[in-house]
Structure formats: C-alpha cells, structure tokens
Write a protein that holds these residues in place. Structure first.
Motif, PDB file in Angstrom:
ATOM      1  N   MET A   1       0.848  -1.177   0.000  1.00 18.12           N
ATOM      2  CA  MET A   1       0.000   0.000   0.000  1.00 18.12           C
ATOM      3  C   MET A   1       0.901   1.250   0.000  1.00 18.12           C
ATOM      4  O   MET A   1       1.902   1.310   0.681  1.00 18.12           O
ATOM      5  N   ALA A   2       0.482   2.258  -0.780  1.00 17.56           N
ATOM      6  CA  ALA A   2       1.243   3.502  -0.885  1.00 17.56           C
ATOM      7  C   ALA A   2       0.736   4.522   0.134  1.00 17.56           C
ATOM      8  O   ALA A   2      -0.385   4.408   0.641  1.00 17.56           O
ATOM      9  N   THR A   3       1.552   5.519   0.394  1.00 19.24           N
ATOM     10  CA  THR A   3       1.181   6.529   1.394  1.00 19.24           C
ATOM     11  C   THR A   3       0.022   7.403   0.940  1.00 19.24           C
ATOM     12  O   THR A   3      -0.645   8.010   1.766  1.00 19.24           O
ATOM     13  N   ASN A   4      -0.237   7.480  -0.366  1.00 17.40           N
ATOM     14  CA  ASN A   4      -1.330   8.320  -0.844  1.00 17.40           C
ATOM     15  C   ASN A   4      -2.636   7.543  -1.060  1.00 17.40           C
ATOM     16  O   ASN A   4      -3.602   8.096  -1.586  1.00 17.40           O
ATOM     17  N   ASP A   5      -2.681   6.285  -0.659  1.00 17.02           N
ATOM     18  CA  ASP A   5      -3.876   5.466  -0.868  1.00 17.02           C
ATOM     19  C   ASP A   5      -5.072   6.022  -0.106  1.00 17.02           C
ATOM     20  O   ASP A   5      -4.997   6.296   1.094  1.00 17.02           O
ATOM     21  N   ILE A   6      -6.187   6.155  -0.810  1.00 22.43           N
ATOM     22  CA  ILE A   6      -7.407   6.711  -0.234  1.00 22.43           C
ATOM     23  C   ILE A   6      -8.210   5.624   0.475  1.00 22.43           C
ATOM     24  O   ILE A   6      -8.874   5.893   1.468  1.00 22.43           O
ATOM     25  N   LEU A   7      -8.140   4.407  -0.035  1.00 20.26           N
ATOM     26  CA  LEU A   7      -8.880   3.287   0.545  1.00 20.26           C
ATOM     27  C   LEU A   7      -7.940   2.302   1.220  1.00 20.26           C
ATOM     28  O   LEU A   7      -6.789   2.152   0.814  1.00 20.26           O
ATOM     29  N   THR A   8      -8.463   1.624   2.220  1.00 21.96           N
ATOM     30  CA  THR A   8      -7.741   0.491   2.796  1.00 21.96           C
ATOM     31  C   THR A   8      -8.086  -0.747   1.965  1.00 21.96           C
ATOM     32  O   THR A   8      -9.048  -0.735   1.176  1.00 21.96           O
ATOM     33  N   LEU A   9      -7.337  -1.788   2.147  1.00 21.58           N
ATOM     34  CA  LEU A   9      -7.604  -3.038   1.439  1.00 21.58           C
ATOM     35  C   LEU A   9      -8.990  -3.574   1.797  1.00 21.58           C
ATOM     36  O   LEU A   9      -9.739  -4.029   0.923  1.00 21.58           O
ATOM     37  N   ALA A  10      -9.371  -3.491   3.058  1.00 21.96           N
ATOM     38  CA  ALA A  10     -10.682  -3.975   3.505  1.00 21.96           C
ATOM     39  C   ALA A  10     -11.811  -3.179   2.843  1.00 21.96           C
ATOM     40  O   ALA A  10     -12.829  -3.756   2.435  1.00 21.96           O
ATOM     41  N   GLU A  11     -11.635  -1.864   2.714  1.00 27.26           N
ATOM     42  CA  GLU A  11     -12.657  -1.035   2.058  1.00 27.26           C
ATOM     43  C   GLU A  11     -12.790  -1.403   0.581  1.00 27.26           C
ATOM     44  O   GLU A  11     -13.899  -1.478   0.047  1.00 27.26           O
ATOM     45  N   ALA A  12     -11.662  -1.632  -0.083  1.00 25.10           N
ATOM     46  CA  ALA A  12     -11.693  -2.017  -1.496  1.00 25.10           C
ATOM     47  C   ALA A  12     -12.371  -3.376  -1.670  1.00 25.10           C
ATOM     48  O   ALA A  12     -13.148  -3.572  -2.608  1.00 25.10           O
ATOM     49  N   LYS A  13     -12.075  -4.298  -0.771  1.00 26.02           N
ATOM     50  CA  LYS A  13     -12.722  -5.612  -0.844  1.00 26.02           C
ATOM     51  C   LYS A  13     -14.233  -5.471  -0.690  1.00 26.02           C
ATOM     52  O   LYS A  13     -15.003  -6.161  -1.368  1.00 26.02           O
ATOM     53  N   SER A  14     -14.656  -4.586   0.160  1.00 28.47           N
ATOM     54  CA  SER A  14     -16.087  -4.356   0.356  1.00 28.47           C
ATOM     55  C   SER A  14     -16.732  -3.848  -0.931  1.00 28.47           C
ATOM     56  O   SER A  14     -17.797  -4.322  -1.330  1.00 28.47           O
ATOM     57  N   TYR A  15     -16.102  -2.900  -1.605  1.00 32.31           N
ATOM     58  CA  TYR A  15     -16.632  -2.377  -2.870  1.00 32.31           C
ATOM     59  C   TYR A  15     -16.669  -3.444  -3.960  1.00 32.31           C
ATOM     60  O   TYR A  15     -17.558  -3.443  -4.806  1.00 32.31           O
ATOM     61  N   CYS A  16     -15.701  -4.330  -3.937  1.00 34.74           N
ATOM     62  CA  CYS A  16     -15.609  -5.384  -4.969  1.00 34.74           C
ATOM     63  C   CYS A  16     -16.324  -6.669  -4.559  1.00 34.74           C
ATOM     64  O   CYS A  16     -16.257  -7.667  -5.264  1.00 34.74           O
ATOM     65  N   GLN A  17     -16.973  -6.652  -3.414  1.00 34.92           N
ATOM     66  CA  GLN A  17     -17.716  -7.798  -2.875  1.00 34.92           C
ATOM     67  C   GLN A  17     -16.837  -9.034  -2.752  1.00 34.92           C
ATOM     68  O   GLN A  17     -17.184 -10.131  -3.201  1.00 34.92           O
ATOM     69  N   ILE A  18     -15.674  -8.834  -2.144  1.00 35.43           N
ATOM     70  CA  ILE A  18     -14.735  -9.917  -1.869  1.00 35.43           C
ATOM     71  C   ILE A  18     -14.697 -10.103  -0.354  1.00 35.43           C
ATOM     72  O   ILE A  18     -14.605  -9.118   0.393  1.00 35.43           O
ATOM     73  N   THR A  24      -6.520 -13.947  -1.975  1.00 35.57           N
ATOM     74  CA  THR A  24      -5.988 -14.304  -3.289  1.00 35.57           C
ATOM     75  C   THR A  24      -5.842 -13.102  -4.225  1.00 35.57           C
ATOM     76  O   THR A  24      -5.044 -13.146  -5.160  1.00 35.57           O
ATOM     77  N   LYS A  25      -6.581 -12.064  -3.996  1.00 32.40           N
ATOM     78  CA  LYS A  25      -6.549 -10.897  -4.883  1.00 32.40           C
ATOM     79  C   LYS A  25      -5.948  -9.658  -4.210  1.00 32.40           C
ATOM     80  O   LYS A  25      -6.040  -8.550  -4.740  1.00 32.40           O
ATOM     81  N   ASP A  26      -5.329  -9.835  -3.060  1.00 31.80           N
ATOM     82  CA  ASP A  26      -4.797  -8.697  -2.296  1.00 31.80           C
ATOM     83  C   ASP A  26      -3.750  -7.896  -3.073  1.00 31.80           C
ATOM     84  O   ASP A  26      -3.770  -6.667  -3.052  1.00 31.80           O
ATOM     85  N   THR A  27      -2.839  -8.550  -3.747  1.00 32.61           N
ATOM     86  CA  THR A  27      -1.782  -7.858  -4.486  1.00 32.61           C
ATOM     87  C   THR A  27      -2.379  -7.041  -5.631  1.00 32.61           C
ATOM     88  O   THR A  27      -2.021  -5.872  -5.829  1.00 32.61           O
ATOM     89  N   LEU A  28      -3.312  -7.638  -6.372  1.00 31.46           N
ATOM     90  CA  LEU A  28      -3.973  -6.938  -7.466  1.00 31.46           C
ATOM     91  C   LEU A  28      -4.765  -5.739  -6.948  1.00 31.46           C
ATOM     92  O   LEU A  28      -4.662  -4.631  -7.483  1.00 31.46           O
ATOM     93  N   LEU A  29      -5.540  -5.948  -5.886  1.00 27.88           N
ATOM     94  CA  LEU A  29      -6.334  -4.856  -5.324  1.00 27.88           C
ATOM     95  C   LEU A  29      -5.454  -3.719  -4.805  1.00 27.88           C
ATOM     96  O   LEU A  29      -5.776  -2.540  -4.992  1.00 27.88           O
ATOM     97  N   ALA A  30      -4.344  -4.056  -4.175  1.00 29.04           N
ATOM     98  CA  ALA A  30      -3.432  -3.018  -3.666  1.00 29.04           C
ATOM     99  C   ALA A  30      -2.904  -2.161  -4.815  1.00 29.04           C
ATOM    100  O   ALA A  30      -2.819  -0.932  -4.701  1.00 29.04           O
ATOM    101  N   SER A  31      -2.587  -2.809  -5.933  1.00 35.02           N
ATOM    102  CA  SER A  31      -2.107  -2.069  -7.116  1.00 35.02           C
ATOM    103  C   SER A  31      -3.196  -1.163  -7.671  1.00 35.02           C
ATOM    104  O   SER A  31      -2.940  -0.019  -8.062  1.00 35.02           O
ATOM    105  N   ILE A  32      -4.413  -1.676  -7.724  1.00 37.46           N
ATOM    106  CA  ILE A  32      -5.535  -0.884  -8.241  1.00 37.46           C
ATOM    107  C   ILE A  32      -5.807   0.304  -7.326  1.00 37.46           C
ATOM    108  O   ILE A  32      -6.031   1.428  -7.798  1.00 37.46           O
ATOM    109  N   ILE A  33      -5.789   0.089  -6.020  1.00 39.98           N
ATOM    110  CA  ILE A  33      -6.019   1.178  -5.056  1.00 39.98           C
ATOM    111  C   ILE A  33      -4.993   2.286  -5.263  1.00 39.98           C
ATOM    112  O   ILE A  33      -5.341   3.474  -5.325  1.00 39.98           O
ATOM    113  N   THR A  34      -3.727   1.912  -5.375  1.00 42.90           N
ATOM    114  CA  THR A  34      -2.669   2.904  -5.569  1.00 42.90           C
ATOM    115  C   THR A  34      -2.837   3.632  -6.902  1.00 42.90           C
ATOM    116  O   THR A  34      -2.690   4.856  -6.970  1.00 42.90           O
TER     117      THR A  34
END
Length: 166
Positions: A1-18, A24-34
């Motif tokens: 996760m980058a310092t400028n990330d607006i969402l946490t991983l948990a928040e992104a998972k909630s939006y993506c219904q994961i 399994t998708k944490d690395t991909l989601l972290a890249s998308i969030i950044t």
C-alpha cells in the motif's frame, strides 16, 4: 500500500464484494487502489498529505505584475521552506502574517497554491532567474487515507470496483 492510498484493502474488498478472509486478490487490489489514488491526486490535487521537497520554479519576470508562482500541487497544507536565489546568493523567505511583515517574505493561497513574494508588507517580485525558487511544502486535504472525507472514499471505491470488474 502507498502513502497516498485513499482506501484500505478492507474497504476495497467491500466495494468489490470480496470476503475479507479471501487473500488471493490482495496484491492486485493493492495495485488498483494505488493507481486510482494516484489518478485522483492528479485530477483533484493530493487527497492524502504528500510532502513535496525542493520543487523548482522560475523567478520573476520583466513583465509587469509577475509577483507570484503557482505550486505544482494544491491544496497546500503548509509551507516548509521557500528559498530564492538572486544569482548565486540564496535567501530563505519567512511567512508573512497580519502582525509580521518581514523584509523577505511570502504569502500562500492554500486552495490555489499561488505563492506570492512580499517585502515589508508590500507586493514584490521573485528575483529574475530560471528555476531559482525552491519550495518545500505539504499538499493535500487529509493526514491519512483512513480519515479521508467520505466523498473521496466513495469515488475511489467506485473506480476500484470498475477497474477490478474489467
């Protein structure tokens, strides 16, 4: 996760219904969030505080009224340092306030990022020169992504959701 990330991983998972337990998708989601956060920073200005060090600007001009420069990022949270070079001689400017009018000073419009040169309370010009004004400052709206305004989180969440779906 980058310092400028607006969402946490948990928040992104909630939006993506994961499920939060699904990693399994944490690395991909972290890249998308950044990526989404960086894009929002470029479009709207930094959302999460970012430290900008020694940003270079051209000094004054022969044109009448050229008394300010625009910082690359706004809104501006605080100015750390403004140094101007007149030839090879550096001068550190002080912040001007209503009660203090230093001989070499600056004022900043925090919303637009407009930095003005002042001298004893009067408008002045930065010394003529190419990249002879160095500004260090903090730009952004919030100290961390975890306390970002809900409207930025919703925007980022919907963007992450759309990118993830594709």
């Amino acid at each position: 996760m980058a310092t400028n990330d607006i969402l946490t991983l948990a928040e992104a998972k909630s939006y993506c219904q994961i499920a939060t337990s699904d990693q399994t998708k944490d690395t991909l989601l972290a890249s998308i969030i950044t990526g989404v956060s960086t894009r929002m920073d470029r479009k709207f200005g930094p959302v999460v505080y970012s430290t900008i060090t020694a940003e270079l600007h051209d000094g004054g001009s022969m044109r009448e009224g050229y008394t300010h420069i625009y910082l690359d990022y706004s809104p501006v949270s605080s100015i750390t340092q403004v140094v101007e070079y007149d030839g090879i001689t550096p001068s550190t400017l002080a912040a001007q306030s209503n009660s203090e009018h230093p001989a070499a000073a600056y004022v900043v419009n925090r919303v637009s990022g407009r930095l003005g040169r002042m001298s004893g309370g009067a408008i002045d010009r930065f010394p003529l020169g190419y990249q002879n004004v160095l500004v260090s400052y903090v730009a952004g709206r919030f100290t961390a992504g975890t306390i970002t305004d809900e409207r930025f989180k919703i925007c980022a969440g919907l963007a992450v959701q759309n990118v993830f779906r594709n």
